[in-house]
Design an enzyme around this catalytic site. Structure first.
Site, PDB file in Angstrom:
ATOM      1  N   HIS A  36      63.227  85.297  -7.952  1.00  0.00           N
ATOM      2  CA  HIS A  36      62.052  85.567  -7.117  1.00  0.00           C
ATOM      3  C   HIS A  36      60.836  85.762  -7.997  1.00  0.00           C
ATOM      4  O   HIS A  36      60.958  86.258  -9.114  1.00  0.00           O
ATOM      5  CB  HIS A  36      62.278  86.833  -6.271  1.00  0.00           C
ATOM      6  N   GLU A  85      67.388  84.572   0.769  1.00  0.00           N
ATOM      7  CA  GLU A  85      67.986  83.372   1.356  1.00  0.00           C
ATOM      8  C   GLU A  85      69.509  83.340   1.274  1.00  0.00           C
ATOM      9  O   GLU A  85      70.155  82.657   2.060  1.00  0.00           O
ATOM     10  CB  GLU A  85      67.447  82.108   0.644  1.00  0.00           C
TER      11      GLU A  85
HETATM   12  C1  LIG Z   1      62.230  81.553  -6.292  1.00  0.00           C
HETATM   13  C2  LIG Z   1      61.825  80.877  -7.594  1.00  0.00           C
HETATM   14  C3  LIG Z   1      61.098  79.589  -7.277  1.00  0.00           C
HETATM   15  C4  LIG Z   1      60.913  81.833  -8.397  1.00  0.00           C
HETATM   16  O1  LIG Z   1      60.408  81.099  -9.421  1.00  0.00           O
HETATM   17  P1  LIG Z   1      59.480  81.623 -10.612  1.00  0.00           P
HETATM   18  O2  LIG Z   1      58.927  82.958 -10.369  1.00  0.00           O
HETATM   19  O3  LIG Z   1      58.509  80.526 -10.851  1.00  0.00           O
HETATM   20  O4  LIG Z   1      60.534  81.754 -11.764  1.00  0.00           O
HETATM   21  P2  LIG Z   1      60.756  80.737 -12.960  1.00  0.00           P
HETATM   22  O5  LIG Z   1      60.989  79.384 -12.400  1.00  0.00           O
HETATM   23  O6  LIG Z   1      59.645  80.931 -13.932  1.00  0.00           O
HETATM   24  O7  LIG Z   1      62.107  81.287 -13.570  1.00  0.00           O
HETATM   25  C5  LIG Z   1      62.200  82.076 -14.729  1.00  0.00           C
HETATM   26  C6  LIG Z   1      63.499  81.758 -15.434  1.00  0.00           C
HETATM   27  O8  LIG Z   1      64.594  82.161 -14.618  1.00  0.00           O
HETATM   28  C7  LIG Z   1      65.403  81.040 -14.302  1.00  0.00           C
HETATM   29  N1  LIG Z   1      65.748  81.062 -12.884  1.00  0.00           N
HETATM   30  C8  LIG Z   1      64.990  81.543 -11.868  1.00  0.00           C
HETATM   31  N2  LIG Z   1      65.638  81.370 -10.704  1.00  0.00           N
HETATM   32  C9  LIG Z   1      66.800  80.758 -11.008  1.00  0.00           C
HETATM   33  C10 LIG Z   1      67.867  80.299 -10.214  1.00  0.00           C
HETATM   34  N3  LIG Z   1      67.864  80.442  -8.893  1.00  0.00           N
HETATM   35  N4  LIG Z   1      68.918  79.714 -10.838  1.00  0.00           N
HETATM   36  C11 LIG Z   1      68.936  79.557 -12.160  1.00  0.00           C
HETATM   37  N5  LIG Z   1      67.947  79.983 -12.970  1.00  0.00           N
HETATM   38  C12 LIG Z   1      66.884  80.562 -12.396  1.00  0.00           C
HETATM   39  C13 LIG Z   1      64.557  79.808 -14.560  1.00  0.00           C
HETATM   40  O9  LIG Z   1      65.351  78.702 -14.894  1.00  0.00           O
HETATM   41  C14 LIG Z   1      63.656  80.259 -15.659  1.00  0.00           C
HETATM   42  O10 LIG Z   1      64.317  80.093 -16.874  1.00  0.00           O
HETATM   43  P3  LIG Z   1      63.879  78.888 -17.912  1.00  0.00           P
HETATM   44  O11 LIG Z   1      62.439  79.187 -18.237  1.00  0.00           O
HETATM   45  O12 LIG Z   1      64.827  79.082 -19.029  1.00  0.00           O
HETATM   46  O13 LIG Z   1      64.082  77.617 -17.130  1.00  0.00           O
HETATM   47  C15 LIG Z   1      63.076  80.549  -8.430  1.00  0.00           C
HETATM   48  O14 LIG Z   1      63.752  81.731  -8.725  1.00  0.00           O
HETATM   49  C16 LIG Z   1      64.018  79.544  -7.755  1.00  0.00           C
HETATM   50  O15 LIG Z   1      63.814  78.340  -7.867  1.00  0.00           O
HETATM   51  N6  LIG Z   1      65.073  80.036  -7.033  1.00  0.00           N
HETATM   52  C17 LIG Z   1      66.007  79.164  -6.362  1.00  0.00           C
HETATM   53  C18 LIG Z   1      65.500  78.756  -5.006  1.00  0.00           C
HETATM   54  C19 LIG Z   1      65.460  79.898  -4.020  1.00  0.00           C
HETATM   55  O16 LIG Z   1      66.377  80.690  -3.913  1.00  0.00           O
HETATM   56  N7  LIG Z   1      64.358  79.955  -3.284  1.00  0.00           N
HETATM   57  C20 LIG Z   1      64.119  80.977  -2.292  1.00  0.00           C
HETATM   58  C21 LIG Z   1      63.078  81.923  -2.745  1.00  0.00           C
HETATM   59  S1  LIG Z   1      62.938  83.324  -1.683  1.00  0.00           S
END
Ligand SMILES: CC(C)(COP(=O)(O)OP(=O)(O)OC[C@H]1O[C@@H](n2cnc3c(N)ncnc32)[C@H](O)[C@@H]1OP(=O)(O)O)[C@@H](O)C(=O)NCCC(=O)NCCS
Length: 371
Positions: free
Chosen positions: A254, A307
């Site tokens: 998140h 989710e």
């Molecule tokens: C929700 C989300 C978009 C937040 O993204 P964000 O704040 O931009 O976080 P980041 O993408 O910068 O993630 C930071 C690190 O954690 C990792 N990470 C974050 N969520 C992850 C996940 N669900 N699975 C695996 N790794 C994850 C990323 O790969 C990143 O590591 P890296 O730089 O080595 O690639 C992201 O966690 C995600 O894509 N989750 C999966 C989809 C989901 O559940 N969406 C519903 C949201 S309520």
């Protein structure tokens, strides 16, 4: 602030009295009320009233609000025609975006108000149910005014009054998803409202932002991933292999929460009770997923988000998987409307700046000299 921050991470883009997301401590408040207290005791109608009007309704106000919601469960002839014209394989988010746009079309730009907010919140489930029945070759059903918003939504799918336990579960789902600070779709709605645009435009824009998997598009994908994993015994191997391909675990991570999402905690308990088969696999997957995420990024806690277990709750309630994100919208429309009204109440055009990183000033060559 003059420095660019990718994703506007940490930037305060609005002041709001609607909801507070405390990402460090895993707390969510709606107008001062802790989410767990609302989820246990309140209906979606009460919470929508709280978000839109600022206070929980009195008994008389709730009666009035519920009557207005029941009256709002109808579509304009144009919206009905659009819904009936869409191909059966249309994504339900496209369905909503199109139907809300048409339902909200008018010869003049209308300033958003609470009456429209209630009408849109009431109409969204009707749109989805009509589309769903039509794609199955079934005629639409008339809403039942005596049923709650949640119970009527379920009723409209199959014409059967839902079991109270399932209607209550959906009600809790709608309460938990109704608002969440400055998330991407709410921000979109506020940006649109800030140009003195109309409510339907804010809502269609918000729907577009919601549907991506980084925001509201994940719950169906949670079930898809669990199906690929198949068994608790195979969970760890699947997850570790998926990470070698940089696959993200759906329902984890998140932007704001650095700890367990308080809504996920409530959904977890609901899924345990309502969907034991899902829970058996999901809880095992969660354990491994959290361990792997912690190993990869000990400095940035990525926990279970809303989710993950809500997917199991929506499945238990009997909604088809491709309607999960649209059902998120059924809830969030209350928050979007509340934010639009708040924005309109003390409006200032939202118009940030960009940092130019393109080529320095140069003269254009005529086409003969460009090769
Ligand atoms: C929700 C989300 C978009 C937040 O993204 P964000 O704040 O931009 O976080 P980041 O993408 O910068 O993630 C930071 C690190 O954690 C990792 N990470 C974050 N969520 C992850 C996940 N669900 N699975 C695996 N790794 C994850 C990323 O790969 C990143 O590591 P890296 O730089 O080595 O690639 C992201 O966690 C995600 O894509 N989750 C999966 C989809 C989901 O559940 N969406 C519903 C949201 S309520």
């Amino acid at each position: 602030v003059t420095q660019f921050v990718p994703g506007l991470e940490g930037i305060v883009a609005a002041q709001t009295s609607i909801s507070m997301v405390d990402g460090q401590n895993g707390r969510l408040l709606y107008r001062g009320y802790v989410i767990a207290d609302l989820a246990e005791r309140m209906s979606f109608e009460e919470v929508a009233h709280l978000l839109i009007f600022g206070e929980l309704p009195t008994r008389a106000q709730l009666r009035d609000f519920s009557a207005r919601m029941a009256k709002g469960r109808r579509l304009s002839p144009a919206a009905e025609a659009v819904l009936d014209a869409l191909p059966a394989d249309t994504d339900p988010m496209d369905v909503l975006r199109s139907a809300i746009s048409v339902q909200g079309s008018s010869p003049h730009l209308r300033k958003p108000d609470a009456e429209q907010a209630v009408a849109y919140a009431a109409a969204v489930p009707v749109m989805l149910a009509r589309f769903h029945r039509r794609r199955r070759g079934l005629p639409g059903l008339e809403s039942r005014p005596e049923l709650s918003h949640a119970a009527n939504y379920l009723y409209l799918f199959d014409g059967k009054e839902p079991k109270p336990e399932l209607a209550r579960a959906l009600d809790t789902y709608l309460v938990l998803l109704a608002d969440h600070g400055m998330n991407a779709s709410t921000f979109t709605a506020r940006v649109i409202a800030s140009t003195d645009s109309d409510l339907a435009s804010s809502l269609t824009g918000a729907l577009g932002a919601l549907r991506g998997p980084a925001h509201g598009g994940a719950p169906g994908l949670v079930l898809d991933q669990l199906e690929l994993i198949q068994t608790p015994a195979g969970a760890e191997r699947w997850l570790r292999e998926a990470r070698t391909r940089k696959v993200r675990f759906m329902g984890f991570g998140h932007r704001v929460y650095r700890t367990y999402d308080p809504r996920a905690r409530i959904f977890k308990e609901m899924a345990r009770r309502l969907n034991p088969k899902f829970y058996a696999l999901a809880s095992e997957v969660e354990e491994h997923a959290l361990r792997i995420l912690e190993e990869e990024h000990p400095e940035r806690p990525n926990a279970t988000n809303v989710e993950f277990y809500s997917a199991g709750v929506l499945q238990a309630v009997g909604l088809p998987r491709d309607l999960f994100t649209a059902t998120f919208a059924v809830a969030r429309v209350a928050g979007w409307c509340a934010h639009v009204l708040e924005q309109v109440g003390h409006n200032r055009l939202i118009r940030p700046q960009s940092e130019y990183v393109g080529p320095p000033a140069r003269s254009p060559k005529p086409i003969e000299q460009r090769g």
